[in-house]
Design a protein around this motif. Structure first.
Motif, PDB file in Angstrom:
ATOM      1  N   ARG A 145       0.826  -1.215   0.000  1.00 12.88           N
ATOM      2  CA  ARG A 145       0.000   0.000   0.000  1.00 12.88           C
ATOM      3  C   ARG A 145       0.854   1.255   0.000  1.00 12.88           C
ATOM      4  O   ARG A 145       0.510   2.260  -0.620  1.00 12.88           O
ATOM      5  CB  ARG A 145      -0.929   0.005   1.219  1.00 12.88           C
ATOM      6  N   ASN A 146       1.944   1.231   0.724  1.00 14.87           N
ATOM      7  CA  ASN A 146       2.850   2.377   0.805  1.00 14.87           C
ATOM      8  C   ASN A 146       4.218   1.859   1.238  1.00 14.87           C
ATOM      9  O   ASN A 146       4.411   0.654   1.458  1.00 14.87           O
ATOM     10  CB  ASN A 146       2.323   3.436   1.783  1.00 14.87           C
ATOM     11  N   SER A 147       5.181   2.767   1.357  1.00 13.27           N
ATOM     12  CA  SER A 147       6.550   2.361   1.680  1.00 13.27           C
ATOM     13  C   SER A 147       6.645   1.728   3.063  1.00 13.27           C
ATOM     14  O   SER A 147       7.430   0.791   3.274  1.00 13.27           O
ATOM     15  CB  SER A 147       7.500   3.563   1.576  1.00 13.27           C
ATOM     16  N   CYS A 148       5.841   2.221   4.009  1.00 13.80           N
ATOM     17  CA  CYS A 148       5.850   1.648   5.361  1.00 13.80           C
ATOM     18  C   CYS A 148       5.320   0.214   5.330  1.00 13.80           C
ATOM     19  O   CYS A 148       5.884  -0.687   5.976  1.00 13.80           O
ATOM     20  CB  CYS A 148       5.011   2.515   6.301  1.00 13.80           C
ATOM     21  N   ASP A 149       4.252  -0.009   4.558  1.00 12.48           N
ATOM     22  CA  ASP A 149       3.681  -1.337   4.418  1.00 12.48           C
ATOM     23  C   ASP A 149       4.681  -2.280   3.756  1.00 12.48           C
ATOM     24  O   ASP A 149       4.819  -3.445   4.155  1.00 12.48           O
ATOM     25  CB  ASP A 149       2.405  -1.267   3.575  1.00 12.48           C
ATOM     26  N   CYS A 150       5.401  -1.774   2.780  1.00 14.30           N
ATOM     27  CA  CYS A 150       6.424  -2.563   2.096  1.00 14.30           C
ATOM     28  C   CYS A 150       7.539  -2.944   3.067  1.00 14.30           C
ATOM     29  O   CYS A 150       8.003  -4.092   3.079  1.00 14.30           O
ATOM     30  CB  CYS A 150       7.005  -1.764   0.921  1.00 14.30           C
ATOM     31  N   LEU A 151       7.949  -1.987   3.891  1.00 13.02           N
ATOM     32  CA  LEU A 151       9.004  -2.236   4.870  1.00 13.02           C
ATOM     33  C   LEU A 151       8.590  -3.326   5.858  1.00 13.02           C
ATOM     34  O   LEU A 151       9.345  -4.268   6.125  1.00 13.02           O
ATOM     35  CB  LEU A 151       9.329  -0.937   5.615  1.00 13.02           C
ATOM     36  N   VAL A 152       7.378  -3.189   6.381  1.00 19.38           N
ATOM     37  CA  VAL A 152       6.875  -4.145   7.374  1.00 19.38           C
ATOM     38  C   VAL A 152       6.738  -5.541   6.776  1.00 19.38           C
ATOM     39  O   VAL A 152       7.168  -6.540   7.382  1.00 19.38           O
ATOM     40  CB  VAL A 152       5.520  -3.675   7.947  1.00 19.38           C
ATOM     41  N   LYS A 153       6.152  -5.636   5.577  1.00 15.65           N
ATOM     42  CA  LYS A 153       5.948  -6.935   4.945  1.00 15.65           C
ATOM     43  C   LYS A 153       7.271  -7.603   4.586  1.00 15.65           C
ATOM     44  O   LYS A 153       7.426  -8.821   4.710  1.00 15.65           O
ATOM     45  CB  LYS A 153       5.074  -6.786   3.698  1.00 15.65           C
ATOM     46  N   THR A 154       8.219  -6.805   4.124  1.00 18.85           N
ATOM     47  CA  THR A 154       9.526  -7.358   3.765  1.00 18.85           C
ATOM     48  C   THR A 154      10.209  -7.972   4.977  1.00 18.85           C
ATOM     49  O   THR A 154      10.737  -9.081   4.925  1.00 18.85           O
ATOM     50  CB  THR A 154      10.424  -6.269   3.154  1.00 18.85           C
TER      51      THR A 154
END
Length: 305
Positions: free
Chosen positions: A253-262
């Motif tokens: 959804r956004n860069s924070c979501d990408c960071l968390v999922k990664t």
């Protein structure tokens, strides 16, 4: 005689020299950048369970994507990006450095240089972000060719047209926030460290203002820039690679979501995926760029950076 470094130096000459030096550096190190991008994207697919490394990724590209030419997939938008990105950040840094130095009795602390470098990088990245997006999409596009599928884009202008048609004008700035975060960090590390390291080497008489000083400074700045920027670079690459359509569900959804999922799926170490190819690219890139740029400045009668 060299022109003293001040506002009288021609900005147009600096812009031309930085663009030329950046094109030389980008062409020289682009295969490493492509390997780094593919390595960072590895793990997004559930089928990508096998561990990999930079050598294996590069070998697979050569084997399945037009041989050695496959290592230059996306070079044209990369060069286009640097026609905007590098002149703005380098010339912008010099301008801000001179401006702030005048207000601080001619000297700047390392923290002030870091702030100036980060700010210059942010401005440059916002302008160059569409070209960076096209570069990432075209680099990732090679994976489809290796699977026997038709590539999504025929070239950089075709990619620009398709992105605008399917995602709107705003789609050209997809991933701009992690992109800007990375640009702030990498330029904070690169420009401030190169500036300070070169002056340290010269001031302590380790070397004169020549290729040896430029090499030492570029190596130090490359290491610091890589360590600071790699997590943001991974997030940026994954955000920019995902395309939105009515048939596809977005992964992040956004860069924070990408960071968390990664981190959740692949672990904390995934944020430094591609660290060594990133450093292996930044080191040679900065060496080629700074040595070329300093030499070009000398030939043009400009003072040392």
């Amino acid at each position: 005689m060299k022109i003293q470094q001040n506002g009288g130096e021609r900005s147009s000459t600096k812009i031309a020299l930085t663009a030329l030096s950046a094109m030389v550096a980008e062409t020289t190190t682009f295969p490493i950048d492509l390997t780094k991008t593919r390595l960072q994207l590895h793990g997004e697919s559930l089928s990508s369970t096998r561990s990999t490394n930079a050598f294996r990724v590069a070998s697979e590209i050569v084997r399945s994507e037009q041989g050695l030419l496959g290592l230059y997939k996306g070079l044209s938008p990369a060069i286009l990006r640097h026609l905007f990105y590098t002149p703005i950040r380098i010339v912008g840094y010099e301008h801000f450095r001179t401006l702030f130095a005048t207000q601080h009795d001619g000297s700047l602390s390392f923290s002030s240089k870091a702030l100036v470098g980060g700010l210059s990088g942010v401005i440059a990245q916002v302008v160059a972000s569409p070209a960076d997006l096209v570069k990432v999409r075209m680099q990732a596009d090679g994976r489809m060719v290796s699977q026997g599928l038709r590539p999504s884009y025929l070239g950089p202008f075709d990619a620009l047209n398709k992105i605008v048609c399917s995602e709107g004008i705003g789609g050209l700035w997809r991933g701009v926030f992690p992109n800007v975060q990375r640009a702030f960090l990498v330029n904070m590390g690169e420009l401030a460290c190169y500036d300070n390291a070169k002056r340290f080497v010269i001031r302590n008489r380790i070397s004169e203002d020549n290729i040896y000083a430029h090499t030492l400074a570029s190596v130090m700045s490359g290491l610091s820039a890589t360590a600071l920027s790699c997590p943001a670079d991974v997030v940026k690459t994954r955000m920019m690679n995902q395309a939105i359509s009515t048939e596809e569900k977005i992964l992040y959804r956004n860069s924070c979501d990408c960071l968390v999922k990664t981190v959740k799926i692949e672990g904390l170490k995934a944020l430094w995926k591609g660290f060594f190819p990133t450093w292996a690219r930044l080191g040679p890139w900065q060496f080629v760029f700074w040595v070329s740029y300093e030499k070009f400045r000398q030939i043009a009668g400009l003072s040392s950076f």
